[in-house]
Design a protein around this motif. Structure first.
Motif, short mmCIF file in Angstrom:
data_model
loop_
_atom_site.label_atom_id
_atom_site.label_comp_id
_atom_site.label_asym_id
_atom_site.label_seq_id
_atom_site.Cartn_x
_atom_site.Cartn_y
_atom_site.Cartn_z
N ILE A 128 -4.07 9.03 -23.28
CA ILE A 128 -3.45 8.61 -24.55
C ILE A 128 -1.94 8.48 -24.39
O ILE A 128 -1.31 7.56 -24.90
N SER A 129 -1.36 9.42 -23.64
CA SER A 129 0.09 9.39 -23.42
C SER A 129 0.52 8.11 -22.70
O SER A 129 1.48 7.44 -23.10
N VAL A 130 -0.21 7.76 -21.65
CA VAL A 130 0.11 6.55 -20.88
C VAL A 130 -0.06 5.30 -21.76
O VAL A 130 0.80 4.41 -21.78
N LEU A 131 -1.21 5.24 -22.48
CA LEU A 131 -1.47 4.05 -23.31
C LEU A 131 -0.43 3.90 -24.42
O LEU A 131 0.06 2.79 -24.68
N SER A 132 -0.09 5.01 -25.07
CA SER A 132 0.89 4.91 -26.17
C SER A 132 2.26 4.50 -25.63
O SER A 132 2.99 3.75 -26.30
N ALA A 133 2.60 4.95 -24.41
CA ALA A 133 3.89 4.57 -23.81
C ALA A 133 3.92 3.08 -23.49
O ALA A 133 4.91 2.39 -23.76
N ILE A 134 2.81 2.56 -22.93
CA ILE A 134 2.76 1.13 -22.59
C ILE A 134 2.79 0.27 -23.85
O ILE A 134 3.54 -0.72 -23.94
N ILE A 135 1.98 0.65 -24.84
CA ILE A 135 1.94 -0.12 -26.10
C ILE A 135 3.32 -0.14 -26.77
O ILE A 135 3.78 -1.17 -27.27
N SER A 136 4.00 1.00 -26.74
CA SER A 136 5.34 1.07 -27.35
C SER A 136 6.31 0.13 -26.65
O SER A 136 7.13 -0.54 -27.30
N SER A 137 6.22 0.09 -25.32
CA SER A 137 7.13 -0.78 -24.57
C SER A 137 6.89 -2.25 -24.89
O SER A 137 7.84 -3.02 -25.09
N VAL A 159 16.25 7.74 -22.30
CA VAL A 159 15.16 7.95 -21.34
C VAL A 159 14.40 9.25 -21.64
O VAL A 159 13.21 9.35 -21.38
N VAL A 160 15.09 10.22 -22.23
CA VAL A 160 14.40 11.48 -22.55
C VAL A 160 13.27 11.23 -23.56
O VAL A 160 12.22 11.89 -23.50
N ALA A 161 13.47 10.27 -24.47
CA ALA A 161 12.41 9.94 -25.43
C ALA A 161 11.20 9.37 -24.72
O ALA A 161 10.05 9.65 -25.08
N MET A 162 11.45 8.57 -23.68
CA MET A 162 10.35 7.97 -22.92
C MET A 162 9.58 9.04 -22.15
O MET A 162 8.39 8.88 -21.86
N LEU A 163 10.28 10.14 -21.81
CA LEU A 163 9.63 11.21 -21.04
C LEU A 163 8.91 12.22 -21.94
O LEU A 163 8.05 12.94 -21.46
N ILE A 164 9.30 12.30 -23.19
CA ILE A 164 8.76 13.35 -24.06
C ILE A 164 7.83 12.83 -25.15
O ILE A 164 6.75 13.38 -25.39
N THR A 165 8.21 11.75 -25.83
CA THR A 165 7.46 11.30 -27.02
C THR A 165 5.99 10.95 -26.74
O THR A 165 5.12 11.36 -27.53
N PRO A 166 5.65 10.22 -25.67
CA PRO A 166 4.22 9.91 -25.45
C PRO A 166 3.36 11.17 -25.30
O PRO A 166 2.25 11.23 -25.85
N GLY A 167 3.86 12.15 -24.58
CA GLY A 167 3.10 13.39 -24.41
C GLY A 167 2.95 14.14 -25.72
O GLY A 167 1.88 14.70 -26.01
N ALA A 168 4.02 14.17 -26.52
CA ALA A 168 3.97 14.86 -27.82
C ALA A 168 2.96 14.17 -28.75
O ALA A 168 2.22 14.84 -29.48
N THR A 169 2.93 12.84 -28.70
CA THR A 169 1.96 12.09 -29.52
C THR A 169 0.53 12.43 -29.09
O THR A 169 -0.33 12.73 -29.94
N ALA A 170 0.30 12.40 -27.79
CA ALA A 170 -1.05 12.68 -27.29
C ALA A 170 -1.47 14.12 -27.59
O ALA A 170 -2.65 14.39 -27.85
N TYR A 171 -0.50 15.03 -27.58
CA TYR A 171 -0.79 16.45 -27.84
C TYR A 171 -1.35 16.66 -29.25
O TYR A 171 -2.11 17.59 -29.50
#
Length: 290
Positions: free
Chosen positions: A232-241, A208-220
């Motif tokens: 971007i963070s929200v979209l990348s998280a949804i697309i990944s799921s 779960v920590v990856a789900m909380l950190i990786t999208p924000g790091a990607t968008a950053y």
């Protein structure tokens, strides 16, 4: 190879949608991903990757105790998540031990307590589903519970968006202009605990920590503007799921791990090809042809 030989793009997309449990898993995972992606922007800006790790692991004994007492697992997880954060703050204030060390001590202690409780308390708890998630086995009560918690987190983050953004970016300046940083600190930690609770069902405690950190790091890596970073963070998280669930369905892979791997691949793509901050700086590659 045999699967790829008859699998068309149309069948790849529509095949899983014929199953009710897959439609439910796609909806729930996308919802959880959106909430975690939203919060991830703040955590990345604040540099709270370790705190996310601590909270996600510390909720485990809460899940076990809640199951043993017949309570909703989210209630136990939330209490232990907030409790771990309070304990980290208390030890940090009352000792000379540095924060990262305190975080490591507390989250490993809580996680170990959860494992011991699972082995000692007689229940039908599936340790594997707690550790690695079970998005394909979501019940109606899980859906209602996740919907409620997700909406609560989104509403809280939206109401205090500007103050939280300033607090995460520069807490000293936020305090100078009269913003209650103490309140925002614990508000963000509360949202983190709630997001960790809803993420348990999709990817489990370990991931779960990856789900909380990786999208924000990607968008950053892709933008300097906070609102764009959040989108971007929200979209990348949804697309990944969505990608993770489809891939796990067709290739019989572990679902939580597939979702996180999809997030990691998207991050690596941004790391390599982000226009300004990627290793290859995409704009410069094309600039040579002008």
């Amino acid at each position: 190879m045999e699967l790829c030989s008859f699998l068309t793009v149309d069948k790849f997309i529509t095949g899983p949608l014929t199953h009710d449990f897959m439609r439910k898993a796609l909806f729930m995972s996308s919802l959880v991903a959106a909430v975690c992606g939203f919060l991830s922007s703040y955590l990345t800006l604040k540099g709270w990757a370790l705190m996310g790790d601590a909270v996600s692991h510390s909720v485990m004994p809460g899940v076990v105790v809640a199951y043993a007492l017949g309570l909703p697992f989210s209630l136990g997880a939330f209490i232990f998540g907030v409790g771990s954060v309070a304990l980290i703050g208390f030890i940090k204030q009352k000792s000379r031990v540095k924060e990262d060390t305190v975080i490591g001590l507390v989250f490993t202690g809580f996680f170990a307590l959860g494992i011991v409780l699972v082995s000692k308390i007689k229940s039908n708890i599936d340790l594997h589903s707690i550790l690695f998630g079970s998005p394909l086995g979501i019940s109606l009560s899980d859906v209602k519970q996740t919907l409620f918690i997700s909406l609560l987190v989104v509403i809280l983050l939206s109401i205090f968006r500007k103050d939280l953004m300033l607090y995460c970016f520069d807490p000293r300046h936020a305090k100078t202009v009269g913003i209650n940083v103490f309140f925002l600190h614990y508000l963000l930690l509360t949202c983190l605990s709630l997001a960790a609770v809803v993420g348990l069902q999709s990817v489990g405690i370990i991931l779960v920590v990856a789900m909380l950190i990786t999208p924000g790091a990607t968008a950053y890596l892709l933008t300097d503007q906070f609102d764009n970073m959040t989108i971007i963070s929200v979209l990348s998280a949804i697309i990944s799921s969505v990608i993770g669930i489809y891939v796990s369905f067709w290739f019989d892979l572990e679902t939580g791990g597939s979702i996180v791997l999809a997030q990691t691949f998207i991050f690596l793509f941004a790391f390599l090809f982000a226009p300004r901050y990627g290793i290859f700086k995409f704009k410069k590659l094309f600039a040579g042809y002008k």
